[in-house]
Design a protein around this motif. Structure first.
Motif, short mmCIF file in Angstrom:
data_model
loop_
_atom_site.label_atom_id
_atom_site.label_comp_id
_atom_site.label_asym_id
_atom_site.label_seq_id
_atom_site.Cartn_x
_atom_site.Cartn_y
_atom_site.Cartn_z
N SER A 212 0.85 -1.19 0.00
CA SER A 212 0.00 0.00 0.00
C SER A 212 0.88 1.24 0.00
CB SER A 212 -0.91 0.00 1.23
OG SER A 212 -0.13 0.00 2.42
N TYR A 213 0.36 2.32 -0.54
CA TYR A 213 1.15 3.56 -0.55
C TYR A 213 0.23 4.77 -0.53
CZ TYR A 213 0.00 4.38 -5.49
OH TYR A 213 -0.68 4.62 -6.66
N PHE A 214 0.83 5.91 -0.21
CA PHE A 214 0.13 7.18 -0.35
C PHE A 214 1.12 8.22 -0.85
CE2 PHE A 214 1.73 7.73 4.00
CZ PHE A 214 2.23 9.02 3.95
N VAL A 215 0.59 9.25 -1.49
CA VAL A 215 1.39 10.41 -1.92
C VAL A 215 0.60 11.66 -1.56
CG1 VAL A 215 2.53 11.61 -3.81
CG2 VAL A 215 2.35 9.11 -3.87
N ALA A 216 1.24 12.60 -0.89
CA ALA A 216 0.61 13.88 -0.55
C ALA A 216 1.43 15.01 -1.14
CB ALA A 216 0.51 14.04 0.96
N CYS A 217 0.77 15.96 -1.80
CA CYS A 217 1.45 17.11 -2.41
C CYS A 217 0.57 18.34 -2.26
CB CYS A 217 1.70 16.90 -3.90
SG CYS A 217 2.86 15.61 -4.34
N GLN A 218 1.21 19.48 -2.14
CA GLN A 218 0.48 20.74 -2.24
C GLN A 218 0.13 21.00 -3.70
OE1 GLN A 218 -0.44 23.01 0.47
NE2 GLN A 218 -0.13 20.97 1.30
N ILE A 219 -1.06 21.46 -3.98
CA ILE A 219 -1.48 21.72 -5.36
C ILE A 219 -2.13 23.09 -5.45
CG2 ILE A 219 -1.82 19.28 -5.94
CD1 ILE A 219 -4.81 19.71 -5.56
N THR A 220 -2.24 23.58 -6.67
CA THR A 220 -2.93 24.83 -6.94
C THR A 220 -4.33 24.53 -7.46
OG1 THR A 220 -2.19 24.92 -9.25
CG2 THR A 220 -0.73 25.86 -7.57
N SER A 221 -5.16 25.55 -7.57
CA SER A 221 -6.51 25.36 -8.12
C SER A 221 -6.45 24.91 -9.57
CB SER A 221 -7.32 26.65 -8.00
OG SER A 221 -6.64 27.73 -8.65
N ALA A 222 -5.42 25.35 -10.30
CA ALA A 222 -5.26 24.92 -11.68
C ALA A 222 -4.94 23.43 -11.75
CB ALA A 222 -4.15 25.73 -12.36
N ASP A 223 -4.10 22.95 -10.81
CA ASP A 223 -3.80 21.52 -10.75
C ASP A 223 -5.07 20.72 -10.48
OD1 ASP A 223 -1.07 21.91 -11.13
OD2 ASP A 223 -0.69 22.11 -8.99
N ALA A 224 -5.85 21.19 -9.52
CA ALA A 224 -7.06 20.46 -9.13
C ALA A 224 -8.05 20.36 -10.27
CB ALA A 224 -7.72 21.15 -7.92
N SER A 225 -8.08 21.35 -11.13
CA SER A 225 -9.07 21.36 -12.21
C SER A 225 -8.80 20.30 -13.27
CB SER A 225 -9.10 22.75 -12.88
OG SER A 225 -7.87 23.02 -13.54
N VAL A 226 -7.56 19.83 -13.39
CA VAL A 226 -7.24 18.83 -14.41
C VAL A 226 -7.31 17.41 -13.88
CG1 VAL A 226 -5.77 20.47 -15.62
CG2 VAL A 226 -4.74 18.88 -13.99
N ILE A 227 -7.51 17.27 -12.58
CA ILE A 227 -7.57 15.94 -11.98
C ILE A 227 -9.02 15.49 -11.95
CG2 ILE A 227 -7.11 14.60 -9.91
CD1 ILE A 227 -4.85 16.61 -9.30
N LYS A 228 -9.39 14.62 -12.86
CA LYS A 228 -10.78 14.19 -12.99
C LYS A 228 -11.04 12.82 -12.38
CE LYS A 228 -11.64 17.91 -15.38
NZ LYS A 228 -12.39 19.03 -14.76
N ASP A 229 -10.02 11.97 -12.32
CA ASP A 229 -10.21 10.62 -11.80
C ASP A 229 -8.86 10.08 -11.31
OD1 ASP A 229 -8.75 9.95 -14.09
OD2 ASP A 229 -10.55 9.44 -15.23
#
Length: 403
Positions: A212-229
């Protein structure tokens, strides 16, 4: 339709099922209301430290769950850019469980018919005749609860009824997943914690062939808008990590992970520690537990275990009140019992507040260290974590007692 029940639990996740199971072990019936149409067993893994295993022992399901997950023997911390690393032996039991295994094991140990699926609570109103509450479902049904327990997560309708402030969020990308190694993975039974700016990566073996794994990163609103799934998130993470020369074994693990099992969020929700310290967690015989009470993100890996602690303490308090009032699992909930339940909930809140406020402060400080660029704030949070004993995992070596 209108129905009445002694104890109603809103939410069929880890906290709700643990509460129902704890009450069942004490011979007390309850009804779980779950808004989804089936058991919500999807999701990634959940790290269970010794405090959680102590609760699972009391619930009577620890032995079965131990068969599904390997024992973690050490924490391996790596600071990639600083080229530093350290290993800390795990003194007490720690394992990483599939959330599916935990949920399904709890559910099958609860009496048949104790979970009502497809029951979405639209509104809660005070009861006119007792300290309980009246719930209205989205379908127009009415459920009268003499005791109401909100285990319905971060955006809890029960917490809102109690007047608690809404949870806050930070724009942090968080992805969890599984990777299978059919011929066995090359990693020891160590929990890797890799700090590689701008990301934080965790990797833990579940079994000899599953990681099992996890990844955590700080993102911008522009980054969030391209993440659909999940697939889009995985591609986004791989690009981020490739750009900072992440070790090949980490990139390979993420690339080969099961896309259907990915759990992704673009916000981390939390309740500030000062809110947890002073919030009104009860009203009459209505209270909250788990994330509805103290959502704190995943920074210290205690959300699931602490929710189970809540369940045990609450069930124990209610069982004592029933014993004092002469009530039982199948007996009418009379006025004496209701008054006793109000006292039990007051005792439960008093017992849990300091514990969950401390954990919330620890998680909040850890999150701020990862998010802020202000050196003074980082130093202040590091001092707090030192005083709380985070490095020694003092929060995990906790015993909330017997059921």
């Amino acid at each position: 339709m209108e129905e009445s029940h002694d104890i109603v639990i809103v939410g069929g996740g880890i906290c709700g099922l643990a509460t129902a199971l704890a009450l069942h072990r004490k011979g007390i019936a309850s009804l779980v209301l779950e808004r989804s149409e089936t058991l919500r067993a999807e999701g990634g893994y959940i790290g269970i430290h010794v405090n959680g295993w102590r609760v699972l022992e009391q619930l009577g399901i620890a032995a079965e769950l131990r068969e599904t997950a390997n024992l973690i023997t050490a924490f391996h911390d790596v600071w990639h850019h600083e080229k530093k690393s350290s290993q800390t032996p795990v003194r007490e039991e720690t394992r990483f469980l599939k959330r599916k295994d935990l949920i399904e094991t709890m559910a099958k140990n609860i009496p048949a018919g104790a979970i009502h699926f497809g029951c979405n609570i639209a509104a809660i109103h005070p009861s006119e005749s007792d300290p309980g509450a009246v719930l209205t479902t989205a379908g127009g049904g009415v459920i009268r609860a003499k005791v109401l327990i909100g285990c319905d997560g971060t955006h809890s309708v029960v917490a809102k009824y109690l007047g608690m402030s809404a949870a806050r969020s930070t724009p942090t990308m968080y992805m969890r997943g599984f990777t299978r190694y059919p011929h066995g993975h090359p990693f020891a039974d160590h929990f890797l914690r890799l700090r590689i700016n701008p990301c934080f990566v965790g990797r833990a073996p579940v079994s000899d062939t599953l990681v099992s794994y996890f990844v955590a990163c700080q993102i911008t609103s522009a980054d969030a808008s391209v993440i659909k799934d999940g697939r889009a998130m995985r591609d986004f993470v791989l690009r981020k990590l490739q750009g900072v020369q992440c070790p090949a074994e980490i990139l390979e693990m993420i690339q080969n992970s099961d896309p259907e099992a990915l759990v992704v969020t673009t916000k981390v929700w939390y309740r500030p520690p000062w809110q947890v310290a002073f919030a009104g967690f009860r009203k009459g015989t209505v209270t909250v537990a788990g994330d509805a009470m103290h959502t704190m993100g995943s920074y210290i890996g205690q959300g699931g275990a602490v929710a189970m602690e809540d369940a045990l303490v609450l069930a124990r308090s209610l069982a004592r009140s029933l014993a004092r009032s002469g009530g039982g699992a199948n007996e009418p909930c009379d006025k004496t019992m209701v008054v006793g339940a109000a006292t039990a909930i007051r005792e439960y809140v008093r017992e849990r507040r300091l514990r969950v406020a401390r954990l919330s402060l620890e998680a909040f400080s850890m999150g701020r260290i990862l998010q802020t660029k202000w050196l003074a704030l980082k130093l202040a949070c590091l001092v707090i974590l030192f005083l709380l004993g985070t490095k020694e995992l003092g929060h995990a070596n906790y015993d909330c007692g017997r059921l």
